[in-house]
Motif scaffolding. Structure first.
Motif, PDB file in Angstrom:
ATOM      1  N   UNK A   1       0.830  -1.212   0.000  1.00 20.73           N
ATOM      2  CA  UNK A   1       0.000   0.000   0.000  1.00 20.73           C
ATOM      3  C   UNK A   1       0.865   1.262   0.000  1.00 20.73           C
ATOM      4  N   UNK A   2       0.381   2.329  -0.636  1.00 20.74           N
ATOM      5  CA  UNK A   2       1.186   3.552  -0.736  1.00 20.74           C
ATOM      6  C   UNK A   2       1.676   4.102   0.605  1.00 20.74           C
ATOM      7  N   UNK A   3       0.882   3.985   1.652  1.00 24.60           N
ATOM      8  CA  UNK A   3       1.296   4.548   2.935  1.00 24.60           C
ATOM      9  C   UNK A   3       2.357   3.705   3.646  1.00 24.60           C
ATOM     10  N   UNK A   4       2.641   2.498   3.150  1.00 21.57           N
ATOM     11  CA  UNK A   4       3.663   1.640   3.762  1.00 21.57           C
ATOM     12  C   UNK A   4       4.939   1.552   2.924  1.00 21.57           C
ATOM     13  N   UNK A   5       5.006   2.267   1.824  1.00 22.31           N
ATOM     14  CA  UNK A   5       6.161   2.177   0.938  1.00 22.31           C
ATOM     15  C   UNK A   5       7.341   2.964   1.488  1.00 22.31           C
ATOM     16  N   UNK A   6       8.462   2.279   1.646  1.00 19.70           N
ATOM     17  CA  UNK A   6       9.712   2.890   2.061  1.00 19.70           C
ATOM     18  C   UNK A   6      10.632   2.869   0.849  1.00 19.70           C
ATOM     19  N   UNK A   7      11.126   4.014   0.446  1.00 22.06           N
ATOM     20  CA  UNK A   7      12.011   4.082  -0.706  1.00 22.06           C
ATOM     21  C   UNK A   7      13.464   4.055  -0.233  1.00 22.06           C
ATOM     22  N   UNK A   8      14.348   3.393  -0.999  1.00 16.78           N
ATOM     23  CA  UNK A   8      15.760   3.390  -0.604  1.00 16.78           C
ATOM     24  C   UNK A   8      16.350   4.785  -0.687  1.00 16.78           C
ATOM     25  N   UNK A   9      17.301   5.043   0.189  1.00 17.16           N
ATOM     26  CA  UNK A   9      17.967   6.347   0.225  1.00 17.16           C
ATOM     27  C   UNK A   9      19.095   6.339  -0.804  1.00 17.16           C
ATOM     28  N   UNK A  10      18.762   6.691  -2.027  1.00 19.79           N
ATOM     29  CA  UNK A  10      19.726   6.671  -3.122  1.00 19.79           C
ATOM     30  C   UNK A  10      19.725   8.047  -3.770  1.00 19.79           C
ATOM     31  N   UNK A  11      20.891   8.601  -3.955  1.00 20.11           N
ATOM     32  CA  UNK A  11      21.006   9.915  -4.573  1.00 20.11           C
ATOM     33  C   UNK A  11      21.144   9.780  -6.076  1.00 20.11           C
ATOM     34  N   UNK A  12      20.025   9.744  -6.783  1.00 20.51           N
ATOM     35  CA  UNK A  12      20.039   9.764  -8.227  1.00 20.51           C
ATOM     36  C   UNK A  12      20.415   8.466  -8.907  1.00 20.51           C
ATOM     37  N   UNK A  13      20.557   7.382  -8.160  1.00 17.94           N
ATOM     38  CA  UNK A  13      20.850   6.069  -8.740  1.00 17.94           C
ATOM     39  C   UNK A  13      22.083   6.091  -9.636  1.00 17.94           C
ATOM     40  N   UNK A  14      23.056   6.925  -9.303  1.00 14.46           N
ATOM     41  CA  UNK A  14      24.290   6.982 -10.081  1.00 14.46           C
ATOM     42  C   UNK A  14      24.265   7.961 -11.238  1.00 14.46           C
ATOM     43  N   UNK A  15      23.141   8.626 -11.469  1.00 16.00           N
ATOM     44  CA  UNK A  15      23.048   9.609 -12.555  1.00 16.00           C
ATOM     45  C   UNK A  15      23.557  10.946 -12.026  1.00 16.00           C
ATOM     46  N   UNK A  16      24.755  11.327 -12.471  1.00 15.93           N
ATOM     47  CA  UNK A  16      25.338  12.600 -12.077  1.00 15.93           C
ATOM     48  C   UNK A  16      26.254  13.069 -13.194  1.00 15.93           C
ATOM     49  N   UNK A  17      26.445  14.376 -13.320  1.00 15.50           N
ATOM     50  CA  UNK A  17      27.278  14.869 -14.423  1.00 15.50           C
ATOM     51  C   UNK A  17      28.768  14.650 -14.153  1.00 15.50           C
ATOM     52  N   UNK A  18      29.450  14.190 -15.185  1.00 17.73           N
ATOM     53  CA  UNK A  18      30.912  14.075 -15.171  1.00 17.73           C
ATOM     54  C   UNK A  18      31.415  14.617 -16.500  1.00 17.73           C
ATOM     55  N   UNK A  19      32.641  15.071 -16.520  1.00 20.49           N
ATOM     56  CA  UNK A  19      33.186  15.617 -17.757  1.00 20.49           C
ATOM     57  C   UNK A  19      33.911  14.529 -18.539  1.00 20.49           C
ATOM     58  N   UNK A  20      33.501  14.336 -19.796  1.00 29.86           N
ATOM     59  CA  UNK A  20      34.134  13.374 -20.691  1.00 29.86           C
ATOM     60  C   UNK A  20      34.447  14.117 -21.991  1.00 29.86           C
ATOM     61  N   UNK A  21      35.726  14.169 -22.368  1.00 25.69           N
ATOM     62  CA  UNK A  21      36.163  14.852 -23.588  1.00 25.69           C
ATOM     63  C   UNK A  21      35.678  16.302 -23.636  1.00 25.69           C
ATOM     64  N   UNK A  22      35.641  16.967 -22.486  1.00 17.68           N
ATOM     65  CA  UNK A  22      35.249  18.362 -22.417  1.00 17.68           C
ATOM     66  C   UNK A  22      33.752  18.602 -22.438  1.00 17.68           C
ATOM     67  N   UNK A  23      32.950  17.557 -22.419  1.00 18.74           N
ATOM     68  CA  UNK A  23      31.482  17.679 -22.442  1.00 18.74           C
ATOM     69  C   UNK A  23      30.903  17.126 -21.139  1.00 18.74           C
ATOM     70  N   UNK A  24      29.825  17.739 -20.615  1.00 17.98           N
ATOM     71  CA  UNK A  24      29.170  17.146 -19.450  1.00 17.98           C
ATOM     72  C   UNK A  24      28.369  15.909 -19.882  1.00 17.98           C
ATOM     73  N   UNK A  25      28.652  14.772 -19.258  1.00 15.60           N
ATOM     74  CA  UNK A  25      27.985  13.509 -19.588  1.00 15.60           C
ATOM     75  C   UNK A  25      27.474  12.851 -18.313  1.00 15.60           C
TER      76      UNK A  25
END
Length: 134
Positions: free
Chosen positions: A71-95
């Motif tokens: 049920x929606x009121x019992x759902x606990x979500x994991x404490x994850x910051x963006x699931x690994x999606x974050x900007x990094x610079x590759x060949x001078x471009x943000x990826x």
């Protein structure tokens, strides 16, 4: 303390009802590992044992709630910051650190390149603001 839920060792989700149809369907698809390294001829799969735990423990283990039986009121979500999606610079471009674009070049060779930031997942997760079309 959270609600009592059920999960297996290899599962990515936890379930409120141990007889959940989605739970058993996932077991049928993913938990059939008899230990064979080649094509299995045993036809006797070994299902992982269901474990009983709190929803908080399941969330701390990185498991997501089953949308079928939790049920929606019992759902606990994991404490994850963006699931690994974050900007990094590759060949001078943000990826994106996690996403990759794949394709085949004009010679028929496969290629893989980092996805430019922001990736679709970062937009969906709300890590970056959505652009509003005019």
């Amino acid at each position: 303390m959270g609600a009592i839920v059920f999960a297996t060792a290899g599962s990515r989700k936890y379930h409120f009802d141990k007889n959940c149809s989605a739970f058993h369907a996932a077991q049928g698809l993913n938990d059939m590992d008899c230990g064979c390294d080649t094509y299995c001829t045993h036809r006797m799969p070994r299902l992982h044992r269901q474990q009983q735990m709190s929803s908080q423990k399941a969330a701390m283990d990185g498991k997501l709630p089953c949308l079928t039986c939790v049920p929606p009121h019992l759902r606990q979500m994991p404490d994850v910051d963006g699931f690994g999606h974050q900007p990094v610079e590759v060949w001078g471009e943000p990826c994106c650190a996690r996403c990759r674009d794949r394709g085949i070049d004009e010679y028929g060779d496969p290629w893989i390149h980092p996805t430019l930031w922001p990736c679709t997942s970062a937009i969906v997760l709300g890590l970056v603001a959505r652009e509003v079309a005019a």
